[in-house]
Design an enzyme around this catalytic site. Structure first.
Site, PDB file in Angstrom:
ATOM      1  N   SER A   1      98.300   8.752   0.479  1.00  9.51           N
ATOM      2  CA  SER A   1      98.606   7.380   0.085  1.00  9.51           C
ATOM      3  C   SER A   1      97.458   6.814  -0.741  1.00  9.51           C
ATOM      4  O   SER A   1      96.413   7.450  -0.904  1.00  9.51           O
ATOM      5  CB  SER A   1      98.825   6.505   1.328  1.00  9.51           C
ATOM      6  OG  SER A   1      97.634   6.453   2.107  1.00  9.51           O
TER       7      SER A   1
ATOM      8  N   LEU B   1      94.644   5.522  -3.180  1.00 12.91           N
ATOM      9  CA  LEU B   1      93.905   6.048  -4.325  1.00 12.91           C
ATOM     10  C   LEU B   1      94.120   7.545  -4.503  1.00 12.91           C
ATOM     11  O   LEU B   1      94.284   8.035  -5.620  1.00 12.91           O
ATOM     12  CB  LEU B   1      92.409   5.760  -4.150  1.00 12.91           C
ATOM     13  CG  LEU B   1      92.006   4.302  -3.919  1.00 12.91           C
ATOM     14  CD1 LEU B   1      90.494   4.185  -3.763  1.00 12.91           C
ATOM     15  CD2 LEU B   1      92.511   3.403  -5.043  1.00 12.91           C
TER      16      LEU B   1
ATOM     17  N   TYR C   1      80.657  -0.135   7.508  1.00 13.75           N
ATOM     18  CA  TYR C   1      81.334   0.290   6.281  1.00 13.75           C
ATOM     19  C   TYR C   1      80.358   0.309   5.105  1.00 13.75           C
ATOM     20  O   TYR C   1      80.314   1.271   4.333  1.00 13.75           O
ATOM     21  CB  TYR C   1      82.506  -0.647   5.997  1.00 13.75           C
ATOM     22  CG  TYR C   1      83.336  -0.239   4.813  1.00 13.75           C
ATOM     23  CD1 TYR C   1      84.129   0.902   4.854  1.00 13.75           C
ATOM     24  CD2 TYR C   1      83.338  -0.992   3.638  1.00 13.75           C
ATOM     25  CE1 TYR C   1      84.903   1.290   3.766  1.00 13.75           C
ATOM     26  CE2 TYR C   1      84.106  -0.616   2.555  1.00 13.75           C
ATOM     27  CZ  TYR C   1      84.878   0.521   2.619  1.00 13.75           C
ATOM     28  OH  TYR C   1      85.634   0.904   1.544  1.00 13.75           O
TER      29      TYR C   1
END
Length: 255
Positions: free
Chosen positions: A15, A17, A163
């Site tokens: 899914s 990119l 992140y």
């Protein structure tokens, strides 16, 4: 390097990119091995036809990634594996100290680092070893590695310690990896997307996603996965792109 008749490994390919990149490379005459943990990767490979193969795999597993690289080398025939576009990753949002005064969950931090950073290193090391065995092409090039960073590596927001750290690590590996692999004729690049319309964005509250889209100077919208794929294709075909991180963000600077 040309896309046509060459073979590329795409991670996170079910899914977002990765999916868009696989579609663009196949449309340009390339072959792809799609690697993802999701069951959807097999259906996506079927839609792409004979130029695609699917391998279920975890980017943090040495055995899984070796199997995916081996499949790409086999699909590539005498040309082997020509390139990797590594898109697999997760997003996590957690404050160091929550509203009740509790510390952040260390396991969540470690999982984010393991998938986003260690997973990137794992894919890069196995793919580079395979590409180093290729016969050199024009300019002595044997392969190209494109990793996915994020603008959060530079503009991390509140709650993005894990992140941002994981993606900053991807940025930090780009130049030393490019320098090391230059003797093998393998280039290393990273794309740092801004806010893109992907399944990962669905994990962010709608209000926050809308605010991010509105903050993009131009075009004032979320990025589209094919815009990432177009840049990946440009990197593949331009041999002077090496050791660099390209922001793909419409000019946004997150606060």
């Amino acid at each position: 390097m040309h896309v046509k008749d060459n073979t590329f490994l795409i991670t996170g390919a079910a899914s977002g990119l990765g999916s868009a990149t696989a579609e663009r490379l196949v449309a340009a005459g390339g072959r792809v091995v799609l690697c993802d943990l999701s069951d959807a990767v097999e259906a996506h490979a079927e839609r792409l036809g004979d130029a695609a193969r699917a391998v279920r795999g975890d980017v943090t597993s040495g055995d899984d990634i070796q199997a995916a690289v081996d499949a790409a080398v086999e699909l590539g025939g005498g040309r082997g594996l020509s390139g990797v576009v590594h898109c697999a990753g997760i997003v996590s949002v957690a404050k160091l100290v929550d509203r009740e005064g509790n510390p952040a969950d260390l396991e969540v931090y470690m999982r984010t680092i393991n998938i986003n950073l260690v997973g990137t290193f794992n894919v890069m090391r196995v793919a580079a070893a395979a590409m180093a065995r290729n016969a050199p092409g024009e300019d002595g090039e044997r392969g190209v590695i494109i990793n996915t960073a994020s603008i959060a590596a530079m503009d991390g927001q509140v709650g993005q310690c894990a992140y941002s750290a994981s993606k900053a690590g991807v940025v930090g590996m780009s130049l030393p990896a490019a320098r090391e692999l230059s003797r093998h004729g393998v280039r290393v690049m990273a794309i740092a997307p801004g806010v893109f319309e992907t399944p990962m964005m669905s994990e962010i509250p709608d209000e926050a996603a809308q605010a991010l889209a509105a903050a993009v100077p131009f075009p004032k919208r979320l990025g589209m996965p094919d815009e990432f794929a177009r840049l990946a294709e440009q990197i593949i075909t331009n041999p002077m792109l090496n050791g660099e991180v390209i922001r793909l963000d419409g000019g946004i600077r997150m606060q």
